[in-house]
Write a protein that holds these residues in place. Structure first.
Motif, mmCIF file in Angstrom:
data_model
loop_
_atom_site.group_PDB
_atom_site.id
_atom_site.type_symbol
_atom_site.label_atom_id
_atom_site.label_comp_id
_atom_site.label_asym_id
_atom_site.label_seq_id
_atom_site.Cartn_x
_atom_site.Cartn_y
_atom_site.Cartn_z
ATOM 1 N N TYR A 1 -7.540 0.436 0.651
ATOM 2 C CA TYR A 1 -6.089 0.568 0.541
ATOM 3 C C TYR A 1 -5.382 -0.142 1.690
ATOM 4 O O TYR A 1 -5.955 -0.323 2.770
ATOM 5 C CB TYR A 1 -5.683 2.045 0.552
ATOM 6 C CG TYR A 1 -6.391 2.891 -0.467
ATOM 7 C CD1 TYR A 1 -6.054 2.819 -1.814
ATOM 8 C CD2 TYR A 1 -7.407 3.768 -0.080
ATOM 9 C CE1 TYR A 1 -6.708 3.599 -2.757
ATOM 10 C CE2 TYR A 1 -8.069 4.547 -1.022
ATOM 11 C CZ TYR A 1 -7.715 4.457 -2.354
ATOM 12 O OH TYR A 1 -8.368 5.225 -3.281
ATOM 13 N N LYS A 2 -4.134 -0.485 1.466
ATOM 14 C CA LYS A 2 -3.281 -0.996 2.534
ATOM 15 C C LYS A 2 -2.727 0.208 3.296
ATOM 16 O O LYS A 2 -2.246 1.166 2.687
ATOM 17 C CB LYS A 2 -2.131 -1.810 1.946
ATOM 18 C CG LYS A 2 -2.584 -3.010 1.125
ATOM 19 C CD LYS A 2 -1.402 -3.650 0.415
ATOM 20 C CE LYS A 2 -1.856 -4.778 -0.486
ATOM 21 N NZ LYS A 2 -0.717 -5.365 -1.252
ATOM 22 N N ASN B 1 6.736 -4.586 1.756
ATOM 23 C CA ASN B 1 5.336 -4.926 1.490
ATOM 24 C C ASN B 1 4.987 -4.886 0.002
ATOM 25 O O ASN B 1 3.820 -4.966 -0.356
ATOM 26 C CB ASN B 1 4.432 -3.973 2.271
ATOM 27 C CG ASN B 1 4.557 -4.154 3.774
ATOM 28 O OD1 ASN B 1 3.957 -5.052 4.350
ATOM 29 N ND2 ASN B 1 5.365 -3.310 4.414
ATOM 30 N N SER C 1 -9.148 1.497 4.968
ATOM 31 C CA SER C 1 -8.544 0.159 4.997
ATOM 32 C C SER C 1 -9.307 -0.843 4.143
ATOM 33 O O SER C 1 -8.770 -1.896 3.795
ATOM 34 C CB SER C 1 -8.458 -0.350 6.443
ATOM 35 O OG SER C 1 -9.747 -0.610 6.974
ATOM 36 N N ASP D 1 -2.179 2.191 -4.365
ATOM 37 C CA ASP D 1 -2.473 0.924 -3.703
ATOM 38 C C ASP D 1 -2.350 0.989 -2.188
ATOM 39 O O ASP D 1 -2.733 0.050 -1.490
ATOM 40 C CB ASP D 1 -1.562 -0.187 -4.239
ATOM 41 C CG ASP D 1 -0.071 0.084 -3.996
ATOM 42 O OD1 ASP D 1 0.265 1.204 -3.556
ATOM 43 O OD2 ASP D 1 0.736 -0.821 -4.252
ATOM 44 N N SER D 2 -1.812 2.116 -1.658
ATOM 45 C CA SER D 2 -1.544 2.142 -0.217
ATOM 46 C C SER D 2 -1.340 3.566 0.275
ATOM 47 O O SER D 2 -1.038 4.468 -0.502
ATOM 48 C CB SER D 2 -0.300 1.300 0.095
ATOM 49 O OG SER D 2 0.781 1.697 -0.722
ATOM 50 N N ARG E 1 -1.042 -2.562 8.369
ATOM 51 C CA ARG E 1 -0.399 -3.821 8.011
ATOM 52 C C ARG E 1 1.060 -3.904 8.440
ATOM 53 O O ARG E 1 1.623 -4.994 8.549
ATOM 54 C CB ARG E 1 -0.508 -4.057 6.503
ATOM 55 C CG ARG E 1 -1.956 -4.154 6.034
ATOM 56 C CD ARG E 1 -2.032 -4.456 4.565
ATOM 57 N NE ARG E 1 -3.433 -4.609 4.155
ATOM 58 C CZ ARG E 1 -3.873 -5.537 3.329
ATOM 59 N NH1 ARG E 1 -3.026 -6.420 2.833
ATOM 60 N NH2 ARG E 1 -5.143 -5.596 2.990
ATOM 61 N N TYR F 1 -0.254 1.944 6.456
ATOM 62 C CA TYR F 1 1.014 1.763 7.170
ATOM 63 C C TYR F 1 1.339 3.031 7.966
ATOM 64 O O TYR F 1 0.772 4.090 7.715
ATOM 65 C CB TYR F 1 2.151 1.485 6.171
ATOM 66 C CG TYR F 1 1.876 0.308 5.270
ATOM 67 C CD1 TYR F 1 2.288 -0.973 5.615
ATOM 68 C CD2 TYR F 1 1.180 0.477 4.075
ATOM 69 C CE1 TYR F 1 2.017 -2.059 4.805
ATOM 70 C CE2 TYR F 1 0.901 -0.614 3.247
ATOM 71 C CZ TYR F 1 1.325 -1.872 3.615
ATOM 72 O OH TYR F 1 1.050 -2.946 2.808
#
Length: 205
Positions: free
Chosen positions: A103-104, A153, A100, A2-3, A130, A106
């Protein structure tokens, strides 16, 4: 998945040329410094926290003096990079934009407060991320900061992308897969995935 959580130096950009210039400007005014730094010495500190960098570069100085010099170097560095930036890896923004959308994204880096902000300021890339974290704000290790980002998050299935053994260990502490950026500054003992250039992330994920 997910990220994606990224390291900064050696993963998203290479700012060592500019950092070397401003650090040596600071060091040239310090009578206790025996000699100026070269690029290999600076690159050899990538992935370390600020205190560890001071110990590695200036082992002949007392800890308090190391800290004072490193704090000054870091302050000047952030101001300079906010106005001059660093060298982004090829196709970085195009790749971040595409990632982006799925996916999120960081950043967790072993840097001082203000360094990631300087990266955002000059290159205008903050819109793709994010959240971010570093030991300059938290005093925590890389693994702990990765876990902090995950908790803050509500991330369930992230991966960490970095280029050093410290990055690998940080991902291990956080219990998430590690993607080794082979084009960066370091070598690692093992990894879950690897990329030869930044845009390879689009093929991997």
């Amino acid at each position: 998945m997910d990220s994606i959580i990224f390291d900064l130096d050696g993963t998203l950009w290479d700012a060592t040329d500019n950092v070397l210039v401003v650090w040596n400007q600071v060091l040239s005014n310090k009578k206790e410094i025996r000699r100026l730094l070269n690029i290999e010495e600076l690159q050899g500190t990538m992935g370390l926290q600020i205190k560890e960098i001071g110990q590695k570069l200036f082992p002949y100085l007392e800890e308090k003096v190391q800290e004072e010099i490193m704090n000054e170097c870091c302050q000047v560095e952030c101001e300079f990079l906010g106005n001059q930036g660093g060298n982004l890896y090829d196709k970085l923004e195009d790749t971040l934009k595409a990632l982006s959308e799925k996916y999120k994204l960081y950043i967790v880096s072993n840097c001082q407060e203000g360094y990631i902000e300087a990266f955002y300021q000059y290159h205008q890339l903050g819109k793709y991320f994010r959240d971010y974290e570093n030991p300059g704000r938290t005093g925590l290790s890389k693994g702990e900061n990765i876990k902090l980002i995950m908790d803050r998050n509500n991330l369930k299935n992230p991966v960490y992308v970095g280029d050093t053994e410290g990055d690998r260990k940080g991902a291990q502490v956080a219990g998430i897969p590690f993607v080794f950026a082979k084009y960066g500054f370091g070598q690692v003992s093992q990894f879950d995935y690897s990329i030869d250039k930044f845009e390879d992330l689009l093929k991997l994920f």
